[in-house]
Design a protein around this motif. Structure first.
Motif, PDB file in Angstrom:
ATOM      1  N   GLY A  25     109.951  96.213  43.788  1.00 30.36           N
ATOM      2  CA  GLY A  25     110.293  95.309  44.990  1.00 30.36           C
ATOM      3  C   GLY A  25     110.221  93.821  44.292  1.00 30.36           C
ATOM      4  N   TYR A  26     109.277  93.393  43.484  1.00 27.73           N
ATOM      5  CA  TYR A  26     109.312  92.079  42.954  1.00 27.73           C
ATOM      6  C   TYR A  26     110.206  91.768  42.232  1.00 27.73           C
ATOM      7  N   PHE A  27     110.798  92.797  41.336  1.00 28.96           N
ATOM      8  CA  PHE A  27     111.903  92.672  40.365  1.00 28.96           C
ATOM      9  C   PHE A  27     113.272  92.299  41.140  1.00 28.96           C
ATOM     10  N   MET A  80     111.966  85.108  32.904  1.00 33.12           N
ATOM     11  CA  MET A  80     111.452  85.970  34.105  1.00 33.12           C
ATOM     12  C   MET A  80     110.000  86.075  33.863  1.00 33.12           C
ATOM     13  N   ALA A  81     109.175  86.135  35.153  1.00 35.25           N
ATOM     14  CA  ALA A  81     107.805  86.347  35.188  1.00 35.25           C
ATOM     15  C   ALA A  81     107.488  87.629  34.927  1.00 35.25           C
ATOM     16  N   TYR A  82     106.276  87.790  34.288  1.00 34.13           N
ATOM     17  CA  TYR A  82     105.333  89.180  34.263  1.00 34.13           C
ATOM     18  C   TYR A  82     106.265  90.323  33.467  1.00 34.13           C
ATOM     19  N   THR A 109     107.114  80.282  31.908  1.00 33.65           N
ATOM     20  CA  THR A 109     105.876  79.578  31.986  1.00 33.65           C
ATOM     21  C   THR A 109     104.980  80.944  32.707  1.00 33.65           C
ATOM     22  N   VAL A 110     105.528  81.509  33.495  1.00 35.34           N
ATOM     23  CA  VAL A 110     104.492  82.582  33.906  1.00 35.34           C
ATOM     24  C   VAL A 110     104.862  84.081  33.078  1.00 35.34           C
ATOM     25  N   ALA A 111     104.702  83.779  31.912  1.00 35.27           N
ATOM     26  CA  ALA A 111     104.901  85.000  31.008  1.00 35.27           C
ATOM     27  C   ALA A 111     103.485  85.604  31.162  1.00 35.27           C
ATOM     28  N   ILE A 172     108.913  75.234  46.836  1.00 33.34           N
ATOM     29  CA  ILE A 172     108.142  76.306  47.333  1.00 33.34           C
ATOM     30  C   ILE A 172     108.734  77.518  47.073  1.00 33.34           C
ATOM     31  N   MET A 173     107.897  78.571  47.073  1.00 36.77           N
ATOM     32  CA  MET A 173     108.479  79.798  46.816  1.00 36.77           C
ATOM     33  C   MET A 173     109.342  80.380  47.938  1.00 36.77           C
ATOM     34  N   GLY A 174     110.370  81.019  47.570  1.00 34.08           N
ATOM     35  CA  GLY A 174     111.184  81.845  48.547  1.00 34.08           C
ATOM     36  C   GLY A 174     110.182  82.906  48.915  1.00 34.08           C
ATOM     37  N   ARG A 175     110.659  83.329  50.171  1.00 30.17           N
ATOM     38  CA  ARG A 175     110.066  84.507  50.839  1.00 30.17           C
ATOM     39  C   ARG A 175     110.797  85.791  50.484  1.00 30.17           C
ATOM     40  N   ARG A 176     110.082  86.563  49.687  1.00 25.62           N
ATOM     41  CA  ARG A 176     110.643  88.152  49.345  1.00 25.62           C
ATOM     42  C   ARG A 176     110.049  89.079  50.355  1.00 25.62           C
ATOM     43  N   LEU A 177     110.778  89.588  51.240  1.00 29.16           N
ATOM     44  CA  LEU A 177     110.011  90.215  52.268  1.00 29.16           C
ATOM     45  C   LEU A 177     109.221  91.642  51.543  1.00 29.16           C
ATOM     46  N   TYR A 206      99.241  86.312  41.694  1.00 30.13           N
ATOM     47  CA  TYR A 206      98.919  84.957  41.039  1.00 30.13           C
ATOM     48  C   TYR A 206     100.050  83.932  41.307  1.00 30.13           C
ATOM     49  N   HIS A 207     101.241  84.417  41.362  1.00 30.70           N
ATOM     50  CA  HIS A 207     102.246  83.367  41.534  1.00 30.70           C
ATOM     51  C   HIS A 207     102.024  82.833  42.958  1.00 30.70           C
ATOM     52  N   HIS A 208     101.370  83.529  43.800  1.00 27.63           N
ATOM     53  CA  HIS A 208     101.481  82.961  45.339  1.00 27.63           C
ATOM     54  C   HIS A 208     100.550  82.117  45.318  1.00 27.63           C
ATOM     55  N   TYR A 210      99.377  80.537  42.783  1.00 36.20           N
ATOM     56  CA  TYR A 210      99.748  79.084  41.875  1.00 36.20           C
ATOM     57  C   TYR A 210     100.524  78.276  42.633  1.00 36.20           C
ATOM     58  N   ALA A 211     101.803  79.030  43.691  1.00 38.50           N
ATOM     59  CA  ALA A 211     102.713  78.314  44.460  1.00 38.50           C
ATOM     60  C   ALA A 211     101.983  77.417  45.536  1.00 38.50           C
ATOM     61  N   THR A 212     101.123  77.952  46.056  1.00 39.32           N
ATOM     62  CA  THR A 212     100.293  77.322  47.307  1.00 39.32           C
ATOM     63  C   THR A 212      99.265  76.220  46.677  1.00 39.32           C
ATOM     64  N   ARG A 214      98.384  75.035  42.852  1.00 41.38           N
ATOM     65  CA  ARG A 214      98.780  74.278  41.682  1.00 41.38           C
ATOM     66  C   ARG A 214     100.094  73.766  41.621  1.00 41.38           C
ATOM     67  N   HIS A 215     101.238  74.768  42.128  1.00 43.35           N
ATOM     68  CA  HIS A 215     102.626  74.172  42.041  1.00 43.35           C
ATOM     69  C   HIS A 215     102.670  72.875  42.780  1.00 43.35           C
ATOM     70  N   ASP A 216     103.622  71.998  42.140  1.00 44.54           N
ATOM     71  CA  ASP A 216     104.074  70.887  42.646  1.00 44.54           C
ATOM     72  C   ASP A 216     105.193  70.658  43.431  1.00 44.54           C
ATOM     73  N   ASN A 261     120.758  80.022  41.735  1.00 51.97           N
ATOM     74  CA  ASN A 261     120.122  79.965  42.779  1.00 51.97           C
ATOM     75  C   ASN A 261     118.942  80.891  42.622  1.00 51.97           C
ATOM     76  N   HIS A 262     118.320  81.070  41.208  1.00 52.37           N
ATOM     77  CA  HIS A 262     117.212  81.755  40.863  1.00 52.37           C
ATOM     78  C   HIS A 262     117.351  83.454  41.402  1.00 52.37           C
ATOM     79  N   GLY A 263     118.779  83.808  40.937  1.00 54.71           N
ATOM     80  CA  GLY A 263     118.811  85.032  41.143  1.00 54.71           C
ATOM     81  C   GLY A 263     118.683  85.463  42.949  1.00 54.71           C
ATOM     82  N   GLY A 264     119.050  84.573  43.747  1.00 57.21           N
ATOM     83  CA  GLY A 264     119.053  85.027  45.156  1.00 57.21           C
ATOM     84  C   GLY A 264     117.561  84.953  45.739  1.00 57.21           C
ATOM     85  N   ARG A 265     116.526  84.424  44.816  1.00 51.43           N
ATOM     86  CA  ARG A 265     115.147  84.702  45.255  1.00 51.43           C
ATOM     87  C   ARG A 265     114.422  83.490  45.918  1.00 51.43           C
ATOM     88  N   GLN A 266     115.381  82.362  46.029  1.00 50.35           N
ATOM     89  CA  GLN A 266     114.810  80.984  46.735  1.00 50.35           C
ATOM     90  C   GLN A 266     115.332  80.944  47.955  1.00 50.35           C
TER      91      GLN A 266
HETATM   92  C1  HOC Z   1     105.699  78.661  41.417  1.00 53.30           C
HETATM   93  C2  HOC Z   1     105.088  79.292  40.446  1.00 53.30           C
HETATM   94  O1  HOC Z   1     110.267  82.878  38.964  1.00 53.30           O
HETATM   95  C3  HOC Z   1     110.094  84.455  40.613  1.00 53.30           C
HETATM   96  C4  HOC Z   1     109.320  83.570  39.731  1.00 53.30           C
HETATM   97  C5  HOC Z   1     108.480  82.993  40.488  1.00 53.30           C
HETATM   98  C6  HOC Z   1     106.986  82.339  39.867  1.00 53.30           C
HETATM   99  C7  HOC Z   1     106.658  81.312  40.652  1.00 53.30           C
HETATM  100  C8  HOC Z   1     105.570  80.795  40.034  1.00 53.30           C
HETATM  101  O2  HOC Z   1     109.485  85.211  41.285  1.00 53.30           O
HETATM  102  O3  HOC Z   1     111.401  84.260  41.032  1.00 53.30           O
END
Ligand code: HOC
Length: 369
Positions: A25-27, A80-82, A109-111, A172-177, A206-208, A210-212, A214-216, A261-266
């Protein structure tokens, strides 16, 4: 036997059942209704290739130049993260797969592996290849604590990364349902290895956190100008879709943009990246900023997609999810297979279209489908 996988779709079909529902789901996910995720793919289908005949294509040359260096092909592995969610060796395996395929690689950054180890692994794998250089870049998420951001930039510099790719489409982080429904999180023991400032683990991804935390979200053009003074690395802004923003990127001292557009994730309902590419190029051309790089990502699944992006004027493309499918199936070798397939398809498309080299993939090679 990886040779039985003929297309990126074959690899995706085989990889999906190997992943947990939460990781898959995340990918896979786009934001909300996934309109932009789908639009990214659809945008490629709006173009047809207007091929030439009777051109000598006995030798196809995919070499091009990127930030002043010769590269073997106009393909880069997107940040890409993780990657450890896909394979235990994570980014170490994906970077080796890229390097052995003479393909540029962007460390996130989120390797899940330290950026220094990824660099060493990439360089060691690349050394056995005699071809033109493959670039190694670092993608930056900006922390509220600019000391941490500065330290990441300095580490990337010290580890010899050749460019800094600042992601600018995640205020801010996009909402991936699916992630919300699955309560997506990293498995115990897996961490974002370059961000040791935030307590990791626990039930929230973690990324949530981080996003809420420390992320700027207050990042502005002034910060880009500041980063410019902090590093010798050229800076590219990733997530640009507007012509006026591309012009501001030039003014802020950037060396290029990634139309994305961040792979449609934002932002759901954002313009498809391929649709945004022509207007970004048009704006940049109006400023005659020689050497300013325009790269595109989002929905690249076939060599003909790469051909179309180049014909519209992109210098190079970044490939995201397909790399994760290869990594899931066979680590380094799987990533190398994905890149071999895409480069093979690009080479075939060039031969069949009568374009023996990258410079001959011009705008007139496309018509509206
Ligand atoms: C905001 C800090 O790129 C994704 C990643 C998001 C990582 C967010 C980390 O899931 O699209």
């Amino acid at each position: 036997d990886l040779s039985t996988f003929l297309t990126v779709r074959d690899l995706e079909r085989a990889a999906r059942p190997q992943l947990s529902p939460s990781t898959l789901g995340y990918f896979l996910s786009g934001a909300d209704s996934q309109t932009t995720l789908r639009a990214n793919r659809r945008a490629f289908r709006k173009w047809a290739i207007d091929y030439r005949i009777l051109v000598d294509v006995g030798r196809i040359d995919t070499r091009t130049r990127l930030l002043g260096r010769e590269v073997a092909s106009p393909i880069l592995v997107a940040p890409m993260a993780y990657h450890c969610l896909a394979h235990p060796e994570g980014e170490l395996a994906s970077s080796r797969g890229a390097a052995k395929s003479s393909t540029g690689y962007v460390t996130s950054t989120v390797a899940t592996m330290p950026l220094e180890r990824i660099a060493t692994e990439f360089d060691a794998a690349k050394a056995v290849d005699a071809g033109p250089s493959a670039p190694r870049w670092f993608q930056l998420y900006v922390n509220k604590d600019r000391g941490i951001t500065r330290s990441l930039i300095e580490r990337a510099d010290a580890a010899g990364y050749q460019a800094l790719v600042v992601t600018v489409d995640v205020p801010i982080m996009g909402r991936r349902l699916r992630d919300v429904r699955n309560a997506f999180t990293l498995p115990p023991g897996m961490v974002a290895a370059n961000l040791t400032d935030v307590a990791q683990g626990g039930k929230e991804a973690y990324h949530h956190a981080y996003a809420t935390g420390r992320h700027d979200s207050s990042l502005t053009w002034r910060d880009i100008e500041t980063f410019r003074t902090m590093t010798r690395m050229p800076i590219l802004l990733k997530g640009v879709v507007r012509g006026d923003d591309a012009l501001r990127a030039i003014d802020a001292g950037a060396s290029g943009v990634v139309v994305s557009n961040h792979g449609g994730r934002q932002l759901d309902s954002a313009i498809a990246s391929l649709d945004a590419l022509p207007r970004v190029l048009e704006a940049v051309a109006s400023r005659q900023s020689a050497g300013f790089e325009v790269i595109v990502d989002g929905g690249i699944r076939w060599g003909t997609d790469i051909f179309k992006a180049l014909a519209l004027g992109a210098r190079a493309v970044m490939v995201g999810r397909p790399i994760l499918w290869g990594l899931t199936l066979a680590g380094e070798a799987g990533v190398a297979r994905v890149l071999q397939i895409l480069r093979g398809e690009l080479t075939s498309a060039m031969a069949l279209a009568g374009c023996p080299d990258i410079a001959s993939i011009t705008r007139d090679m496309l018509v509206r489908a």
